[in-house]
Design a protein around this motif. Structure first.
Motif, PDB file in Angstrom:
ATOM      1  N   VAL A   1       0.832  -1.215   0.000  1.00  0.00           N
ATOM      2  CA  VAL A   1       0.000   0.000   0.000  1.00  0.00           C
ATOM      3  C   VAL A   1       0.864   1.261   0.000  1.00  0.00           C
ATOM      4  N   GLY A   2       2.149   1.100  -0.301  1.00  0.00           N
ATOM      5  CA  GLY A   2       3.031   2.255  -0.452  1.00  0.00           C
ATOM      6  C   GLY A   2       3.672   2.759   0.816  1.00  0.00           C
ATOM      7  N   LEU A   3       3.672   1.948   1.891  1.00  0.00           N
ATOM      8  CA  LEU A   3       4.269   2.370   3.155  1.00  0.00           C
ATOM      9  C   LEU A   3       5.583   1.644   3.401  1.00  0.00           C
ATOM     10  N   VAL A   4       6.502   2.318   4.059  1.00  0.00           N
ATOM     11  CA  VAL A   4       7.676   1.654   4.621  1.00  0.00           C
ATOM     12  C   VAL A   4       7.607   1.827   6.139  1.00  0.00           C
ATOM     13  N   HIS A   5       8.164   0.857   6.848  1.00  0.00           N
ATOM     14  CA  HIS A   5       8.195   0.997   8.308  1.00  0.00           C
ATOM     15  C   HIS A   5       9.238   2.038   8.695  1.00  0.00           C
ATOM     16  N   GLY A   6      10.441   1.895   8.152  1.00  0.00           N
ATOM     17  CA  GLY A   6      11.483   2.885   8.381  1.00  0.00           C
ATOM     18  C   GLY A   6      12.228   2.756   9.688  1.00  0.00           C
ATOM     19  N   ASP A   7      11.751   1.865  10.583  1.00  0.00           N
ATOM     20  CA  ASP A   7      12.361   1.783  11.915  1.00  0.00           C
ATOM     21  C   ASP A   7      12.299   0.353  12.450  1.00  0.00           C
ATOM     22  N   VAL A   8      12.598  -0.622  11.574  1.00  0.00           N
ATOM     23  CA  VAL A   8      12.541  -2.034  11.968  1.00  0.00           C
ATOM     24  C   VAL A   8      13.723  -2.349  12.875  1.00  0.00           C
ATOM     25  N   ARG A   9      13.422  -2.703  14.107  1.00  0.00           N
ATOM     26  CA  ARG A   9      14.430  -3.106  15.088  1.00  0.00           C
ATOM     27  C   ARG A   9      13.727  -3.859  16.218  1.00  0.00           C
ATOM     28  N   PRO A  10      14.472  -4.571  17.066  1.00  0.00           N
ATOM     29  CA  PRO A  10      13.830  -5.450  18.045  1.00  0.00           C
ATOM     30  C   PRO A  10      12.813  -4.772  18.958  1.00  0.00           C
ATOM     31  N   GLN A  11      13.050  -3.550  19.370  1.00  0.00           N
ATOM     32  CA  GLN A  11      12.121  -2.907  20.300  1.00  0.00           C
ATOM     33  C   GLN A  11      10.792  -2.550  19.642  1.00  0.00           C
ATOM     34  N   ASN A  12      10.732  -2.586  18.304  1.00  0.00           N
ATOM     35  CA  ASN A  12       9.494  -2.303  17.590  1.00  0.00           C
ATOM     36  C   ASN A  12       8.819  -3.565  17.066  1.00  0.00           C
ATOM     37  N   ILE A  13       9.204  -4.715  17.612  1.00  0.00           N
ATOM     38  CA  ILE A  13       8.598  -5.998  17.260  1.00  0.00           C
ATOM     39  C   ILE A  13       8.036  -6.606  18.536  1.00  0.00           C
ATOM     40  N   LEU A  14       6.716  -6.707  18.612  1.00  0.00           N
ATOM     41  CA  LEU A  14       6.055  -7.263  19.785  1.00  0.00           C
ATOM     42  C   LEU A  14       5.817  -8.753  19.584  1.00  0.00           C
ATOM     43  N   LEU A  15       6.077  -9.539  20.611  1.00  0.00           N
ATOM     44  CA  LEU A  15       5.931 -10.992  20.534  1.00  0.00           C
ATOM     45  C   LEU A  15       4.605 -11.394  21.167  1.00  0.00           C
ATOM     46  N   ALA A  16       3.533 -11.176  20.430  1.00  0.00           N
ATOM     47  CA  ALA A  16       2.195 -11.513  20.903  1.00  0.00           C
ATOM     48  C   ALA A  16       1.979 -13.023  20.829  1.00  0.00           C
ATOM     49  N   LYS A  17       0.942 -13.502  21.506  1.00  0.00           N
ATOM     50  CA  LYS A  17       0.677 -14.939  21.553  1.00  0.00           C
ATOM     51  C   LYS A  17       0.400 -15.510  20.170  1.00  0.00           C
ATOM     52  N   ASP A  18      -0.259 -14.732  19.329  1.00  0.00           N
ATOM     53  CA  ASP A  18      -0.625 -15.213  17.994  1.00  0.00           C
ATOM     54  C   ASP A  18       0.477 -14.994  16.955  1.00  0.00           C
ATOM     55  N   GLY A  19       1.597 -14.411  17.366  1.00  0.00           N
ATOM     56  CA  GLY A  19       2.695 -14.167  16.441  1.00  0.00           C
ATOM     57  C   GLY A  19       3.244 -12.761  16.585  1.00  0.00           C
ATOM     58  N   ALA A  20       4.404 -12.537  15.986  1.00  0.00           N
ATOM     59  CA  ALA A  20       5.065 -11.236  16.091  1.00  0.00           C
ATOM     60  C   ALA A  20       4.245 -10.145  15.409  1.00  0.00           C
ATOM     61  N   MET A  21       4.362  -8.916  15.935  1.00  0.00           N
ATOM     62  CA  MET A  21       3.643  -7.769  15.379  1.00  0.00           C
ATOM     63  C   MET A  21       4.578  -6.574  15.279  1.00  0.00           C
ATOM     64  N   LEU A  22       4.557  -5.930  14.129  1.00  0.00           N
ATOM     65  CA  LEU A  22       5.310  -4.690  13.943  1.00  0.00           C
ATOM     66  C   LEU A  22       4.531  -3.530  14.545  1.00  0.00           C
ATOM     67  N   THR A  23       5.216  -2.679  15.267  1.00  0.00           N
ATOM     68  CA  THR A  23       4.582  -1.494  15.836  1.00  0.00           C
ATOM     69  C   THR A  23       5.491  -0.289  15.647  1.00  0.00           C
ATOM     70  N   ASN A  24       4.976   0.869  16.047  1.00  0.00           N
ATOM     71  CA  ASN A  24       5.777   2.089  16.081  1.00  0.00           C
ATOM     72  C   ASN A  24       6.396   2.410  14.726  1.00  0.00           C
ATOM     73  N   PHE A  25       5.567   2.393  13.679  1.00  0.00           N
ATOM     74  CA  PHE A  25       6.063   2.741  12.346  1.00  0.00           C
ATOM     75  C   PHE A  25       6.710   4.119  12.375  1.00  0.00           C
ATOM     76  N   GLY A  26       7.926   4.200  11.853  1.00  0.00           N
ATOM     77  CA  GLY A  26       8.584   5.492  11.728  1.00  0.00           C
ATOM     78  C   GLY A  26       8.193   6.186  10.440  1.00  0.00           C
ATOM     79  N   LEU A  27       7.509   5.412   9.547  1.00  0.00           N
ATOM     80  CA  LEU A  27       7.131   5.904   8.229  1.00  0.00           C
ATOM     81  C   LEU A  27       8.392   6.409   7.528  1.00  0.00           C
ATOM     82  N   SER A  28       8.345   7.547   6.877  1.00  0.00           N
ATOM     83  CA  SER A  28       9.548   8.025   6.185  1.00  0.00           C
ATOM     84  C   SER A  28      10.205   9.158   6.961  1.00  0.00           C
ATOM     85  N   LEU A  29      10.012   9.180   8.299  1.00  0.00           N
ATOM     86  CA  LEU A  29      10.434  10.326   9.093  1.00  0.00           C
ATOM     87  C   LEU A  29      11.568  10.033  10.068  1.00  0.00           C
TER      88      LEU A  29
END
Length: 250
Positions: free
Chosen positions: A114-142
């Motif tokens: 959909v034309g988005l980049v996370h921009g900030d992929v690192r361990p603290q922005n990956i949550l280990l939920a019961k149903d699987g990992a989730m990306l959070t805290n998108f930095g977008l292009s900023l």
């Protein structure tokens, strides 16, 4: 706002209670969106993120701007992040890292489509939920260039991330998950499967053109095994050799 959780490279994270219910709110630093084009880009990208639904991405519930500060509200996922887990265990088993890679590649692919980049992929922005990992805290292009060691070379140089920048950062994350250290500081341990090594080598390529052109291409590197045709040829050749040896011995 109820409580301030802490800062990162683009702003602050708070717990809050609003019209959307309990949530976490990311408030961007005013310097990050000071330029009118940066604010416009934030609203455009954050609204696109708000419409994105994927089990591997923490939902954005609302987007706004107040007193010069841009913000977005996130669903409150109660789960530890990967950084916390690695601090406790140092490294994870190969099978767990492979599952993590598949989940995050799916999530990044959904964002990139959909034309988005996370921009900030690192361990603290990956949550280990019961149903699987989730990306959070998108930095977008900023996210500012040089903010952390997971950034791709082009992000550090240009100050803008592209989909392949997210893939490069994911390569760093997966290497750290396997070894407890970033590439160049810890070698991969013995026993890492060939297909996982192949993925890491491709993701960590310095040049963009040497990386997978998409998250789905990277996923294929991880899931491909020996082609069935080649496997059948190998089995047939082995059977022929066995029959030859048996006939010679008769």
């Amino acid at each position: 706002m109820n409580a301030r959780l802490g800062p990162d490279d683009t702003g602050w994270l708070y717990t809050a209670e609003g019209h959307v219910g309990p949530c976490r709110v990311k408030v961007l630093a005013s310097a990050v969106t000071a330029a009118p084009e940066a604010r416009a880009r934030f609203h455009r990208e954050a609204e696109t993120l708000r419409g994105l639904r994927h089990p591997g991405i923490v939902r954005v519930l609302a987007v706004g701007e107040e007193r010069g500060h841009c913000w977005y509200a996130l669903e409150p996922v109660m789960a530890p992040d990967l950084e916390t887990r690695l601090n406790r265990l140092n490294a994870l088993p190969c099978q767990e890292v492979e599952r993590l890679a598949l989940r995050l590649l799916d999530a990044l692919g959904a964002a990139h489509d959909v034309g988005l980049v996370h921009g900030d992929v690192r361990p603290q922005n990956i949550l280990l939920a019961k149903d699987g990992a989730m990306l959070t805290n998108f930095g977008l292009s900023l996210v500012p260039p040089g903010a952390h060691a997971y950034q791709a070379p082009e992000q550090r140089q240009w100050g803008r991330a592209v989909p392949q920048s997210d893939l490069h950062a994911l390569g760093h994350v997966l290497h750290e998950a396997l070894t407890g250290g970033l590439p160049g500081t810890q070698p991969l341990p013995h026993g890492v499967p060939r297909h996982l090594r192949r993925l890491l080598k491709s993701l960590l390529a310095e040049a963009i053109q040497d990386r997978p052109d998409s998250a789905s291409s990277a996923r294929r590197l991880l899931t491909q095994r020996a082609p069935l045709g080649l496997l059948a040829v190998g089995i047939a050749a082995l059977l022929a050799l066995v029959m030859f040896l048996l006939l010679r011995a008769a």
